[in-house]
Design a protein around this motif. Structure first.
Motif, PDB file in Angstrom:
ATOM      1  N   ASP A  55      14.876  -9.093 -51.266  1.00 14.96           N
ATOM      2  CA  ASP A  55      14.583  -9.118 -49.830  1.00 14.96           C
ATOM      3  C   ASP A  55      15.293  -7.945 -49.179  1.00 14.96           C
ATOM      4  N   ILE A  56      14.625  -6.818 -49.136  1.00 15.01           N
ATOM      5  CA  ILE A  56      15.215  -5.590 -48.616  1.00 15.01           C
ATOM      6  C   ILE A  56      15.489  -5.675 -47.115  1.00 15.01           C
ATOM      7  N   LEU A  57      14.961  -6.697 -46.466  1.00 13.06           N
ATOM      8  CA  LEU A  57      15.172  -6.856 -45.032  1.00 13.06           C
ATOM      9  C   LEU A  57      16.433  -7.654 -44.717  1.00 13.06           C
ATOM     10  N   ASP A  58      17.098  -8.156 -45.727  1.00  8.77           N
ATOM     11  CA  ASP A  58      18.404  -8.791 -45.564  1.00  8.77           C
ATOM     12  C   ASP A  58      19.441  -7.672 -45.542  1.00  8.77           C
ATOM     13  N   ALA A  59      20.315  -7.667 -44.542  1.00  9.39           N
ATOM     14  CA  ALA A  59      21.268  -6.567 -44.353  1.00  9.39           C
ATOM     15  C   ALA A  59      22.156  -6.337 -45.578  1.00  9.39           C
ATOM     16  N   ASP A  60      22.635  -7.406 -46.208  1.00 10.72           N
ATOM     17  CA  ASP A  60      23.501  -7.248 -47.376  1.00 10.72           C
ATOM     18  C   ASP A  60      22.737  -6.643 -48.550  1.00 10.72           C
ATOM     19  N   ILE A  61      21.512  -7.080 -48.751  1.00 12.22           N
ATOM     20  CA  ILE A  61      20.679  -6.541 -49.834  1.00 12.22           C
ATOM     21  C   ILE A  61      20.326  -5.083 -49.535  1.00 12.22           C
ATOM     22  N   ALA A  62      19.992  -4.797 -48.284  1.00 10.51           N
ATOM     23  CA  ALA A  62      19.651  -3.424 -47.895  1.00 10.51           C
ATOM     24  C   ALA A  62      20.827  -2.486 -48.147  1.00 10.51           C
ATOM     25  N   GLU A  63      22.029  -2.965 -47.874  1.00  2.84           N
ATOM     26  CA  GLU A  63      23.217  -2.150 -48.117  1.00  2.84           C
ATOM     27  C   GLU A  63      23.394  -1.874 -49.615  1.00  2.84           C
ATOM     28  N   LYS A  64      23.209  -2.901 -50.442  1.00  2.00           N
ATOM     29  CA  LYS A  64      23.284  -2.717 -51.893  1.00  2.00           C
ATOM     30  C   LYS A  64      22.213  -1.740 -52.368  1.00  2.00           C
ATOM     31  N   TYR A  65      21.031  -1.858 -51.803  1.00  2.00           N
ATOM     32  CA  TYR A  65      19.914  -0.986 -52.165  1.00  2.00           C
ATOM     33  C   TYR A  65      20.242   0.471 -51.807  1.00  2.00           C
ATOM     34  N   GLU A  66      20.745   0.686 -50.605  1.00  2.00           N
ATOM     35  CA  GLU A  66      21.116   2.042 -50.186  1.00  2.00           C
ATOM     36  C   GLU A  66      22.200   2.623 -51.085  1.00  2.00           C
ATOM     37  N   ASP A  67      23.215   1.805 -51.385  1.00  2.00           N
ATOM     38  CA  ASP A  67      24.301   2.260 -52.261  1.00  2.00           C
ATOM     39  C   ASP A  67      23.763   2.602 -53.648  1.00  2.00           C
ATOM     40  N   ALA A  68      22.883   1.761 -54.158  1.00  2.00           N
ATOM     41  CA  ALA A  68      22.319   1.983 -55.493  1.00  2.00           C
ATOM     42  C   ALA A  68      21.467   3.254 -55.513  1.00  2.00           C
ATOM     43  N   LEU A  69      20.690   3.469 -54.471  1.00  2.00           N
ATOM     44  CA  LEU A  69      19.835   4.658 -54.430  1.00  2.00           C
ATOM     45  C   LEU A  69      20.625   5.941 -54.262  1.00  2.00           C
ATOM     46  N   SER A  70      21.786   5.853 -53.645  1.00  2.00           N
ATOM     47  CA  SER A  70      22.594   7.065 -53.462  1.00  2.00           C
ATOM     48  C   SER A  70      22.998   7.665 -54.803  1.00  2.00           C
ATOM     49  N   VAL A  71      23.095   6.842 -55.824  1.00  2.00           N
ATOM     50  CA  VAL A  71      23.427   7.321 -57.168  1.00  2.00           C
ATOM     51  C   VAL A  71      22.290   8.186 -57.709  1.00  2.00           C
ATOM     52  N   VAL A  72      21.065   7.828 -57.378  1.00  2.00           N
ATOM     53  CA  VAL A  72      19.894   8.513 -57.901  1.00  2.00           C
ATOM     54  C   VAL A  72      19.538   9.754 -57.072  1.00  2.00           C
ATOM     55  N   ASP A  73      19.976   9.786 -55.824  1.00  2.00           N
ATOM     56  CA  ASP A  73      19.568  10.845 -54.899  1.00  2.00           C
ATOM     57  C   ASP A  73      19.718  12.260 -55.447  1.00  2.00           C
TER      58      ASP A  73
END
Length: 114
Positions: free
Chosen positions: A12-30
Motif C-alpha cells: 500500500d504505497i499510499l500508507d505514509a510508512d510504506i511510502a517512506e520505506k519505498y522511497e528509501d529503497a528506491l534511493s539505493v537504485v537511483d
C-alpha cells in the motif's frame, strides 16, 4: 501481488510508512548506473541485482529476494521484477491523482460554466 511468478503481500504505497520505506529503497537504485559504469560485466550485474534484492527485502521483509529470485543474479529477471513493482506502485498513485482531479477547483469552475 505477483512478482516473477511469486505471490507477495500487496503493498500500500499510499500508507505514509510504506511510502517512506519505498522511497528509501528506491534511493539505493537511483544512482546505480554511476556506480557500475567502470565495473566488469559480472560485477555490474551482481551490484545491480543486489540493489534490487535490497528493495524487495526492505519492502517485503528479509529473505524475499531468495523467494522471488532464488540463488540467481540474472539482471534481466531482476529488472523485470523491479519494473512489475514500479508499475503496481505507480498505478496506486494514478488512482489518487484521478480521485483528486475529480474535486479540483478547475473542474468545479468548468462545471459551473456549463
Amino acid at each position: 501481488m505477483i512478482i516473477n511468478n511469486v505471490e507477495l503481500e500487496d503493498i500500500d504505497i499510499l500508507d505514509a510508512d510504506i511510502a517512506e520505506k519505498y522511497e528509501d529503497a528506491l534511493s539505493v537504485v537511483d544512482n546505480i548506473s554511476e556506480k557500475v559504469k567502470d565495473m566488469g560485466i559480472s560485477q555490474s550485474i551482481r551490484t545491480q541485482c543486489t540493489a534490487i534484492f535490497d528493495v524487495f527485502n526492505t519492502l517485503f521483509g528479509e529473505g524475499t529476494d531468495k523467494k522471488v529470485f532464488g540463488d540467481k543474479s540474472n539482471l534481466l529477471i531482476c529488472l523485470k521484477a523491479f519494473e512489475e513493482l514500479v508499475i503496481v506502485t505507480n498505478s496506486q498513485r494514478e488512482d489518487v491523482v484521478k480521485f483528486a482531479n475529480k474535486y479540483s477547483p478547475n473542474r468545479a469552475s468548468r462545471r459551473t460554466k456549463k
